[in-house]
Design a protein around this motif. Structure first.
Motif, short mmCIF file in Angstrom:
data_model
loop_
_atom_site.label_atom_id
_atom_site.label_comp_id
_atom_site.label_asym_id
_atom_site.label_seq_id
_atom_site.Cartn_x
_atom_site.Cartn_y
_atom_site.Cartn_z
N GLY A 89 0.73 -1.39 0.03
CA GLY A 89 -0.09 -0.11 0.06
C GLY A 89 0.99 1.33 0.02
N LYS A 90 0.15 2.57 0.02
CA LYS A 90 0.83 3.52 0.21
C LYS A 90 1.74 3.90 1.20
CE LYS A 90 -2.71 6.51 -2.54
NZ LYS A 90 -3.71 7.59 -2.33
N ARG A 91 2.97 4.09 1.08
CA ARG A 91 3.92 4.17 2.02
C ARG A 91 4.25 2.72 2.74
NH1 ARG A 91 1.10 9.02 2.25
NH2 ARG A 91 2.10 10.89 1.70
N PHE A 92 3.86 1.83 2.07
CA PHE A 92 3.89 0.46 2.82
C PHE A 92 3.39 0.66 3.96
CE2 PHE A 92 7.32 1.42 -0.28
CZ PHE A 92 7.10 0.36 -1.13
N ALA A 93 2.47 1.07 4.35
CA ALA A 93 1.87 1.19 5.53
C ALA A 93 1.07 -0.10 6.14
CB ALA A 93 0.66 2.39 5.74
N ASP A 94 0.48 -0.74 5.28
CA ASP A 94 -0.17 -2.00 5.61
C ASP A 94 0.85 -3.16 5.93
OD1 ASP A 94 -2.12 -3.85 6.36
OD2 ASP A 94 -3.32 -3.72 4.38
N SER A 95 0.98 -3.70 7.10
CA SER A 95 2.00 -4.72 7.35
C SER A 95 1.49 -5.88 8.28
CB SER A 95 2.91 -3.85 8.42
OG SER A 95 4.11 -4.85 8.78
N GLU A 148 -1.67 -0.40 -9.72
CA GLU A 148 -0.30 -0.42 -9.36
C GLU A 148 -0.03 -1.28 -8.05
OE1 GLU A 148 0.90 3.68 -8.62
OE2 GLU A 148 0.53 4.31 -10.83
N LEU A 149 0.89 -1.88 -7.85
CA LEU A 149 1.49 -2.70 -7.02
C LEU A 149 2.77 -2.27 -6.14
CD1 LEU A 149 1.26 -5.39 -5.18
CD2 LEU A 149 2.54 -6.47 -7.30
N SER A 150 2.38 -2.00 -4.92
CA SER A 150 3.64 -1.67 -3.98
C SER A 150 3.90 -2.72 -2.85
CB SER A 150 3.63 -0.20 -3.36
OG SER A 150 3.33 0.89 -4.51
N VAL A 151 5.06 -3.19 -2.82
CA VAL A 151 5.11 -4.21 -1.71
C VAL A 151 6.61 -4.04 -1.29
CG1 VAL A 151 5.95 -5.86 -3.72
CG2 VAL A 151 4.89 -6.75 -1.38
N GLU A 152 6.73 -4.60 0.06
CA GLU A 152 7.87 -4.77 0.79
C GLU A 152 7.97 -6.12 1.50
OE1 GLU A 152 9.46 -3.18 4.73
OE2 GLU A 152 10.00 -1.63 3.30
N LEU A 153 8.94 -7.02 1.04
CA LEU A 153 9.11 -8.21 1.68
C LEU A 153 10.18 -8.38 2.59
CD1 LEU A 153 8.26 -11.45 1.30
CD2 LEU A 153 10.04 -11.74 -0.42
N GLY A 154 9.92 -8.74 3.82
CA GLY A 154 10.96 -8.65 4.84
C GLY A 154 11.91 -9.58 5.22
N ASP A 192 -19.22 -15.46 -16.49
CA ASP A 192 -20.36 -15.40 -17.25
C ASP A 192 -20.89 -13.83 -17.09
OD1 ASP A 192 -20.66 -17.81 -18.83
OD2 ASP A 192 -21.57 -18.77 -17.41
N GLY A 193 -20.23 -12.97 -16.88
CA GLY A 193 -20.48 -11.60 -16.85
C GLY A 193 -19.53 -10.80 -16.32
N PRO A 194 -19.78 -9.43 -16.33
CA PRO A 194 -18.74 -8.61 -15.64
C PRO A 194 -18.47 -8.81 -14.33
CG PRO A 194 -20.25 -7.43 -17.07
CD PRO A 194 -20.75 -8.69 -16.76
N VAL A 195 -17.14 -8.98 -13.95
CA VAL A 195 -16.86 -9.11 -12.49
C VAL A 195 -15.50 -8.36 -12.23
CG1 VAL A 195 -15.42 -11.36 -13.17
CG2 VAL A 195 -16.36 -10.96 -10.76
N GLU A 196 -15.11 -7.80 -11.22
CA GLU A 196 -14.05 -7.19 -10.76
C GLU A 196 -13.52 -8.00 -9.59
OE1 GLU A 196 -12.47 -2.84 -9.11
OE2 GLU A 196 -14.42 -2.96 -9.85
N LEU A 197 -12.53 -8.47 -9.56
CA LEU A 197 -11.56 -9.23 -8.63
C LEU A 197 -11.21 -8.15 -7.38
CD1 LEU A 197 -10.51 -11.89 -7.99
CD2 LEU A 197 -8.10 -11.19 -8.77
N ALA A 198 -11.58 -8.63 -6.30
CA ALA A 198 -11.14 -7.84 -4.97
C ALA A 198 -9.47 -8.26 -4.71
CB ALA A 198 -12.00 -8.28 -3.71
N GLU A 199 -9.08 -6.96 -3.86
CA GLU A 199 -7.64 -6.93 -3.67
C GLU A 199 -7.69 -7.63 -2.02
OE1 GLU A 199 -3.80 -3.92 -3.63
OE2 GLU A 199 -5.94 -3.23 -4.14
N GLU A 200 -6.92 -8.60 -2.03
CA GLU A 200 -6.71 -9.32 -0.83
C GLU A 200 -5.27 -9.37 -0.52
OE1 GLU A 200 -9.19 -12.76 -0.66
OE2 GLU A 200 -10.72 -11.97 -1.79
N PHE A 201 -5.03 -9.68 1.06
CA PHE A 201 -3.66 -9.60 1.59
C PHE A 201 -3.66 -10.38 2.60
CE2 PHE A 201 -0.50 -6.62 3.93
CZ PHE A 201 0.68 -7.35 3.53
N GLY A 202 -2.95 -11.83 2.57
CA GLY A 202 -2.58 -12.58 3.68
C GLY A 202 -3.59 -13.42 4.16
N GLY A 203 -4.94 -13.42 3.24
CA GLY A 203 -6.00 -14.51 3.52
C GLY A 203 -5.83 -16.01 3.49
#
Length: 287
Positions: A68-74, A90-96, A116-127
């Motif tokens: 995320g922005k400024r890599f704030a979601d840890s 856009e994709l921002s990522v830091e691997l520790g 079978d129709g318009p669909v938008e993928l959700a963004e998910e992190f660590g599920g």
């Protein structure tokens, strides 16, 4: 014919010096999927959006990942953790720390067709999603032990992946339509094509075209009619023909294997033992 999906359709992570690839689907001719398994070293970077949807499976951990922005979601993510990133973002990522991962890129066309129709993928992190994890591991196993005859299976896995993402990981989940089976004429023509091309890698798109359906519609309707996915049905036909030849001809087992769509004798033996509990030599002796 759709060109192979490759690195140029990804975010560019896999081409960076901190990535040590183990195996990829490059050169296998997959039009809507690209898979790469690798070890990633610690890094911090931002990437432009890609035309494909990204699923990352963590094969080990715990490891700290920031995004995320400024890599704030840890978050501290364990083995089995999943990262979903939609196309064109856009994709921002830091691997520790060091991490083994499987990256699967899926074309948007494949996702939309599976939904079978318009669909938008959700963004998910660590599920966590055991079925999605198994689909990714199954694709990785196909690459690890690639056989050209597995092309139908790969196409089926791609349909399942797209449908699962659309139904369980989208911002608006589509209603599940009632599935009708193939008509008699459609099934007859599909079976005829399967038998005519037993020895060839057979894309699911070729079977769907004979039935006059999209790939995802065909896969669902075929299973509704026969009780099994197309790739499993095709393997059954290949095994039936192999058993027939083993019992009625003196043709060498290696030649029978290739004639029936298996890569070599050991491939036929492995599949026959797994599906029928026997071997080509035993079938020949019993004939």
């Amino acid at each position: 014919m759709v060109a192979e999906l490759g690195l140029r359709e990804t975010h560019g992570i896999l081409g960076q010096p901190w990535v040590e690839p183990t195996r990829t689907s490059a050169g296998l001719g997959w039009p809507h999927l690209y898979l790469s398994t690798q070890r990633e070293l610690p890094y911090r970077a931002a990437f432009d959006g890609a035309a494909t949807h990204l699923v990352i499976l963590h094969l080990d951990g715990l490891v700290t990942v920031r995004r995320g922005k400024r890599f704030a979601d840890s978050r501290r993510i364990a083995a089995g953790g999943l990262f979903l990133h939609p196309a064109d973002r856009e994709l921002s990522v830091e691997l520790g720390g060091e991490l083994r991962t499987v990256h699967v890129y899926l074309s948007d066309a494949a996702l939309q067709e599976a939904a079978d129709g318009p669909v938008e993928l959700a963004e998910e992190f660590g599920g966590n999603d055991p079925l999605l994890e198994q689909l990714v591991l199954s694709l990785d196993e196909v690459v690890r032990n690639w056989e050209p005859s597995a092309r139908t299976y790969v196409d089926q896995l791609g349909c399942l992946l797209g449908a699962h993402l659309a139904r369980h990981h989208s911002t608006r989940r589509p209603a599940l339509p009632e599935v009708a089976g193939l008509a008699d004429r459609q099934l007859d023509e599909v079976q005829e094509l399967m038998r005519a091309r037993l020895r060839e890698p057979l894309p699911l798109a070729d079977l769907a075209a004979v039935a006059g359906l999209s790939v995802s519609q065909f896969a669902r309707r075929f299973k509704a009619r026969t009780g099994m996915p197309p790739h499993r049905y095709l393997v059954r036909l290949r095994l039936e023909q192999a058993c027939r030849l083993l019992r009625t001809s003196a043709q060498p087992i290696a030649e029978i294997a290739v004639a029936c769509g298996f890569s070599h004798q050991e491939h036929l033996t492995r599949v026959m033992r797994a599906r029928l509990g026997t071997t080509p030599a035993e079938v020949r002796r019993s004939g």
